[in-house]
Design an enzyme around this catalytic site. Structure first.
Site, PDB file in Angstrom:
ATOM      1  N   HIS A 105     -13.260 -13.366 -46.090  1.00 44.54           N
ATOM      2  CA  HIS A 105     -14.663 -13.364 -46.489  1.00 44.54           C
ATOM      3  C   HIS A 105     -15.198 -11.942 -46.424  1.00 44.54           C
ATOM      4  O   HIS A 105     -14.711 -11.115 -45.649  1.00 44.54           O
ATOM      5  CB  HIS A 105     -15.489 -14.290 -45.581  1.00 44.54           C
TER       6      HIS A 105
ATOM      7  N   ASP B 283     -14.655 -22.526 -48.229  1.00 41.88           N
ATOM      8  CA  ASP B 283     -14.024 -23.127 -49.399  1.00 41.88           C
ATOM      9  C   ASP B 283     -12.778 -23.927 -49.034  1.00 41.88           C
ATOM     10  O   ASP B 283     -12.431 -24.896 -49.720  1.00 41.88           O
ATOM     11  CB  ASP B 283     -13.648 -22.053 -50.427  1.00 41.88           C
TER      12      ASP B 283
END
Length: 474
Positions: A348, A407
């Protein structure tokens, strides 16, 4: 082929049509080489002019371009030497830890997305009475304007539901008696309308797509104003309209966790940029949808789903971790899946140790896995979360941390809920809409100036060459 294809040039023969396509393809291929050459910029120039590529500093930290009171994303600290120091991730909505929001909703056994919308929009938690009134107002906006589903969705299907969603939002401008008024009260009205409409927009957009492009039966259900956002989504996308309470509660938790992620994420920043021009709400939200569609942003959840399908199709026994690891290594070497060399669902831009959204969603995902007999598949995700970051560092030769992001487990949840891949990102958009609307209102209240950053032009000045003196060959 689109619904309107073939309505023009009906007199053209197949040979003529093929010739036109070949000419177009030849032109595009030739000119693409010019585009690559004329738009290339020496990467050294970015350092020379101290350009913050991707609006990030050299250490990867985002460049501060604004102030917000809506969301706070914490994934690292910057020490006195301006070095990033990794810390456990935290996410706050209006100063409140999202973990507390989720845990309180679970403890009370109630849906929480509507409360989250209220918090993001108004900046404070609602009283029980305020929450009931807000839910009632949203419920009245579940059903689309008269004729909208038929005229704007079903008669013009799209093979991508995100594009259909953006078009539908733009079309709602024409159904609004006061669309261009950017006063806070009017924008709030429009925001509530959109939050109410979105479940129907994505459900009908999906049904139109699957009927026209996939040759499946058309199943249309009216929204129920008494149901939550999550319940309405499941009710309208499924042929029978049936769902369990656990399914709806897990989708609700997922929506809470996707509702906001600070002003710097690409789609929320897009909302700020477009809103700063003074344009209407529908244009701003449609622009945010376009941003979220991108595979580097919201579309990443689709890549997780596709990767996991690829793994399950090529690993005979997903409970054999040695087999799984061998296949992950092949993914990292760019040999299989989409050959990108990436394991989706890891890493991320902000979170360096852990993504709090993934941590929270994982707890509920395990419960769903047990309920649906999917524990083996859940443990596959768990193994990827724990083993793949080490493999990434070993194979890529980097010390960069790659924690699981939201996700990864949202992909498992969507699979377990039988949510079609076509609406994975549209559901993300429905969740994030509350954050977008809050950021739009904040920009209109506190911004006041159109965003106009500078670009350094590195093209040298050239003389104009008369047309007759130019090379005539393409």
């Amino acid at each position: 082929m689109s619904p309107l294809a073939g309505e023009r040039n009906v007199s053209a023969t197949p040979e003529q049509a093929a010739q036109k396509r070949n000419l177009e393809l030849q032109f595009v291929n030739t000119m693409s080489k010019k585009l690559l050459h004329n738009n290339a910029i020496d990467s050294a120039l970015y350092g020379k002019y101290d350009v913050k590529r991707g609006l990030r500093d050299s250490n990867g930290a985002g460049v501060v371009v604004g102030l917000t009171k809506i969301g706070d994303v914490q994934g690292y600290e910057v020490n006195e030497k301006k070095e990033k120091v990794a810390v456990d991730g935290k996410l706050y909505y209006r100063g409140i830890d999202v973990e507390d929001i989720v845990n309180n909703c679970l403890a009370d056994n109630r849906f929480g997305y509507e409360e989250t919308c209220y918090l993001l929009l108004f900046g404070e938690l609602p009283t029980p009475k305020e929450l009931e009134v807000f839910k009632s107002v949203l419920g009245e906006k579940r059903e689309l304007p008269m004729g909208f589903a038929r005229d704007m969705i079903l008669t013009a299907p799209s093979k991508n539901v995100m594009n259909k969603l953006a078009r539908s939002v733009l079309a709602l401008y024409s159904y609004d008696e006061n669309p261009d008024d950017v006063s806070v009260g009017n924008v709030l009205r429009q925001s509530i309308n959109l939050i109410g409409y979105f479940p129907s927009l994505i459900a009908y957009g999906y049904q139109a797509k699957r009927t026209y492009y996939d040759n499946e039966s058309l199943h249309l259900h009216y929204p129920d104003p008494k149901l939550s956002t999550a319940e309405n989504i499941l009710r309208m996308i499924r042929p029978t309209g049936e769902y369990t309470e656990l399914e709806a509660k897990l989708l609700d938790i997922s929506m809470i966790l996707h509702a906001e992620h600070g002003g710097g994420n690409n789609s929320s920043f897009t909302t700020h940029v477009v809103s700063s021009s003074g344009t209407d709400t529908y244009s701003a939200i449609a622009a945010a949808i376009g941003s979220l569609k991108g595979p580097k942003h919201g579309g990443a959840n689709v890549e997780v789903l596709e990767m996991m399908s690829n793994i399950k199709a090529n690993v005979k026994d997903i409970t054999n971790h040695q087999e799984v690891e061998k296949y992950l290594i092949r993914i990292l070497h760019g040999e299989v899946n989409d050959k990108s060399g990436l394991i989706y669902g890891l890493g991320h831009a902000v979170y360096t140790v852990s993504d709090p959204r993934a941590t929270l969603l994982k707890k509920m995902a395990r419960e769903l896995a047990i309920d649906k007999g999917l524990l083996d598949e859940f443990m596959l995700y768990d193994f990827i979360e724990n083993r793949a970051p080490d493999l990434f560092q070993e194979i890529k030769g980097t010390s960069k941390r790659m924690p699981a992001n939201v996700d990864l487990y949202s992909g498992f949840v969507y699979n377990a809920l039988n949510i079609p891949i076509d609406i994975a990102t549209p559901i993300f958009a429905t969740s994030r809409l509350a954050g977008w609307c809050a950021h739009r209102i904040e920009e209109l209240v506190a911004g006041g100036r159109i965003m106009r950053p500078a670009y350094k032009c590195v093209q040298c000045h050239l003389p104009y060459t008369p047309l007759s003196d130019r090379d005539k060959d393409l």
